[in-house]
Design an enzyme around this catalytic site. Structure first.
Site, PDB file in Angstrom:
ATOM      1  N   GLU A   1      -0.947  15.048  -0.141  1.00  0.00           N
ATOM      2  CA  GLU A   1      -1.766  15.116   1.073  1.00  0.00           C
ATOM      3  C   GLU A   1      -1.797  16.532   1.652  1.00  0.00           C
ATOM      4  OE1 GLU A   1      -0.209  11.878   3.546  1.00  0.00           O
ATOM      5  OE2 GLU A   1      -1.583  10.495   2.559  1.00  0.00           O
TER       6      GLU A   1
ATOM      7  N   ASP B   1       0.491   2.416   0.240  1.00  0.00           N
ATOM      8  CA  ASP B   1       0.938   3.115   1.448  1.00  0.00           C
ATOM      9  C   ASP B   1       1.306   2.135   2.558  1.00  0.00           C
ATOM     10  OD1 ASP B   1       1.506   5.060   3.244  1.00  0.00           O
ATOM     11  OD2 ASP B   1      -0.543   5.757   3.534  1.00  0.00           O
TER      12      ASP B   1
ATOM     13  N   GLU C   1       2.673   1.592  11.272  1.00  0.00           N
ATOM     14  CA  GLU C   1       1.376   2.243  11.075  1.00  0.00           C
ATOM     15  C   GLU C   1       0.268   1.253  10.729  1.00  0.00           C
ATOM     16  OE1 GLU C   1       1.445   5.332   8.119  1.00  0.00           O
ATOM     17  OE2 GLU C   1      -0.713   5.666   8.232  1.00  0.00           O
TER      18      GLU C   1
END
Ligand code: GCV
Length: 689
Positions: free
Chosen positions: A291, A370, A398
């Site tokens: 990333e 993820d 998240e």
């Protein structure tokens, strides 16, 4: 609220120490951890009228509870056979034996850390530690050597990611305005809470290491040392996320090539500096070539080259590198259906098995994507027997409701830890056993959910996730419902009403099944995402569908799901050993909850449950939203009953309002989307907008 910190006492209110503090306690042993045990007991004795001593002199005795090291002959009772209790294995640095003989309780350990964990064992036992007859000596040891929490905290508020990346509980407890926050009593309270769950390692800054955080390694090291001093008395070693490009950013070198001699010398010097300031420093956490973070790829080097260079720098001091396996192409062309993000970690790392140094721990997210609400277990975990592996979980929510939704995650983690990559035959080891393996295991790691919120975690009930994570890292076979009971007893044990039963049943009703409720009203059958891009809260079915992130569901008018089979898809199923490579390959054998992760199927495909995929989507979304409403109603019944603090009740009630609203939004968007795509009406004729 705790009077010293102004923060909620979480699972260590003074009342949790009532039994301990109302007895006569002897605390032996030297060093900071034994002093911590003594101070904890002394404080409890001040609160509850007990007595604490440091030496077993005849005048002070007798004692009801003795903490002592096994080498401490004057304090050691001949009646407790520690070696017999410990069995063939040594107790280790952190293990302890608990026994009660002739009305006296004993916590005996080979090292002071064991006394600390024994202390919290006694706290959990409460009054029952001191009641009844003899209790045979039993050994308690952590399953995982490393039990670690990673903070994704920035030193300053990042313009996009905020103060804590994926943080939902306010700002950082460590940092503010580019420097230390300076609230060390709060850090100490945090260290204490973590130690009580069994955590022994913390990383204090974001794995996305920006410029200010890069300096923590060198000229800002004093800020880290200050935190290390606070964590040390609770047996917690500090770690730092480091920028792979540090030699360039900090050292005025022109390269960070891991095979360059000057670069290696630079890291060796940096590591020596760290250990001079923090002799018990744990090591580095590294997100490289992921990333947008720098890494060895820029120099044509491998991950092993990069990790081993850092390992070499840390090795003289006993430090470790936690090298993250979260590496994938985040600039994928969505039109390219041959690239599969789920494959990436295995494709990058499995060929390098055996190439990593002994003090490198490869830190692998529990699933291949993820931290979704439902994913299969990452195939990397079974693919690298010659590499030390840590499994990474995400306590911060998240993708699981961002601490606005109740989502008790221990049942999910328990499923991950109990997963057997080779099935029940042959090598029937589970994920927990692999992570705990004395030679090849790297332990259990999770991303913290804590911030500077007065309840620590934003949603007060999200404290239970933090608690359960630590306890699962200590004992992965713990029952999630039993862990919830522990958390309830400690946190709410001393009720004004004196009767915990109604609160306990409410909390179980609201929390036990909350992960599955969340799953019901969000992305179906393991397909994942469908969240709003960027912040990842709330529904947006196509939010990531035409983006470079590799997170697609491929829904069209006929069907949905990602074909990851060897026969016709991306071949991802081939990354698993038998039996899962066959089970996942087959749409007939694949577990329902993961069907769309592995297969693209027509809406009329019939699940093992007997219902079609499209009807399952409608049914679960209606059910999930109703369950959220039921959770809210159940919690509302507690209002004004004095079973929980009024402010805490209000905080949870407000969040449940938002959860209900958001669950309905999910229900309506997902159902409407699939009704419009498929044209198949709901078999029960319910309203779909
Ligand atoms: C710290 C996900 C999150 C990122 C996080 C990353 C990681 O992609 O959305 O915020 O970055 O995981 O685990 O490194």
């Amino acid at each position: 609220m705790d009077t010293a910190t102004g923060v909620h006492a979480a699972w260590l209110p003074p009342e949790a120490f009532r039994a301990l503090g109302s007895h006569r306690v002897l605390v032996r042993g030297d060093g900071p951890l034994a002093v911590t045990v003594y101070e904890e007991v002394a404080r409890a004795c001040v609160d509850y009228g007990g007595r604490v001593g440091r030496s077993p002199d005849a005048e002070a005795g007798p004692y009801d509870l003795v903490f002592a090291l096994t080498g401490d002959v004057p304090a050691l009772p001949a009646v407790v056979d520690v070696r017999a209790a410990a069995g063939a294995e040594p107790l280790g640095e952190e293990g302890f034996v608990f026994a009660r003989v002739g009305g006296v309780c004993f916590v005996l350990a080979d090292a002071a850390a064991g006394l600390l964990y024994g202390l919290f064992h006694v706290v959990r036992l409460g009054g029952s530690a001191f009641e009844g007859g003899d209790v045979p000596a039993a050994a308690h040891r952590p399953a995982m050597r490393t039990r670690m929490l990673d903070h994704w905290d920035n030193l300053e508020v990042h313009p996009v990611m905020g103060h804590v990346e994926r943080g939902y509980a306010g700002g950082s407890v460590f940092w503010r305005d580019g420097g230390p926050r300076g609230d060390l009593p709060r850090v100490r309270a945090y260290a204490r809470l973590l130690a009580a769950t069994g955590i022994n390692a913390v990383s204090v800054n974001n794995v996305n290491v920006h410029t200010a955080e890069t300096h923590l390694l060198t000229d800002r090291l004093g800020d880290v040392a200050e935190l290390a001093d606070v964590f040390r008395p609770y047996g917690i070693r500090l770690h730092l996320s480091v920028n792979f490009a540090s030699p360039v950013v900090l050292g005025a070198l022109t390269t960070a090539d891991p095979l360059d001699g000057e670069v290696r010398a630079w890291w060796a010097k940096a590591a020596a500096g760290v250990y001079q300031a923090i002799p018990d420093f744990g090591g580095f956490v590294v997100k490289a070539d992921s990333e947008g973070q720098p890494g060895p790829f820029s120099y044509g080097r491998s991950h092993a080259d990069g990790a081993n260079m850092l390992a070499e720098a840390l090795a003289p001091f006993g430090g470790e590198v936690h090298w993250r396996a979260f590496v994938y192409n985040h600039q994928q062309d969505w039109r390219d259906r041959s690239t599969d993000r789920a494959r990436a970690a295995y494709d990058h790392f499995a060929p390098q098995d055996g190439e990593f140094a002994a003090n490198v721990v490869l830190q692998v997210k529990h699933g291949p994507m993820d931290f979704q609400t439902r994913e299969p277990v990452s195939p990397v975990i079974a693919a690298m027997p010659r590499t030390r592996l840590a499994v990474e979980l995400q306590v911060t929510q998240e993708y699981t409701g961002q601490q606005r939704h109740v989502c008790y995650l221990a049942p999910m983690w328990s499923g991950v830890l109990g997963f057997r990559p080779w099935g029940d035959g042959g090598e029937a080891r589970d994920v927990a056993a692999l992570a705990a393996d004395p030679a090849a295991g790297g332990g259990l790691v999770a991303v913290s959910n804590v911030g500077d919120d007065p309840y620590w975690t934003g949603h007060p009930l999200a404290q239970a996730n933090l608690y359960a994570f630590g306890r699962l890292a200590w004992a992965p076979d713990s029952d999630p419902a039993a862990l919830l009971d522990e958390w309830i007893d400690l946190t709410f044990g001393a009720l004004p009403s004196g009767d915990p039963a109604p609160l306990r049943s409410t909390l179980h009703a609201v929390m036990d099944g909350s992960w599955q409720t969340y799953e019901r009203y969000t992305a179906p059958l393991g397909v994942g995402f469908m969240v709003r891009p960027g912040h990842h809260y709330g529904p947006d079915v196509d939010g990531y569908e035409y983006t470079p992130w590799g997170t697609y569901h491929y829904a069209d008018r006929d069907g949905i799901g990602v074909d990851r089979t060897r026969a016709t898809g991306t071949g991802y199923t081939g990354q698993y050993p038998q039996p899962w490579s066959e089970v996942y390959e087959s749409a007939e054998r694949c577990p329902d909850e993961l069907l769309l992760f592995f297969h693209h199927v027509p809406y009329g495909h019939v699940l093992h449950s007997g219902t079609t995929v499209i009807q399952h989507i409608y049914d679960t979304h209606f059910a999930g939203a109703l369950e959220a409403e039921a959770m809210r109603s159940r919690w509302a019944e507690l209002a004004g009953g004095g079973l929980v603090d009024a402010a805490l009740h209000t905080r949870v009630a407000e969040r449940l309002d938002e959860q209900v609203r958001c669950a309905q939004e999910w229900r309506d968007q997902v159902n409407a989307y699939f009704l419009r795509k498929s044209g198949v009406p709901d078999a029960h004729g319910r309203h779909i907008p």
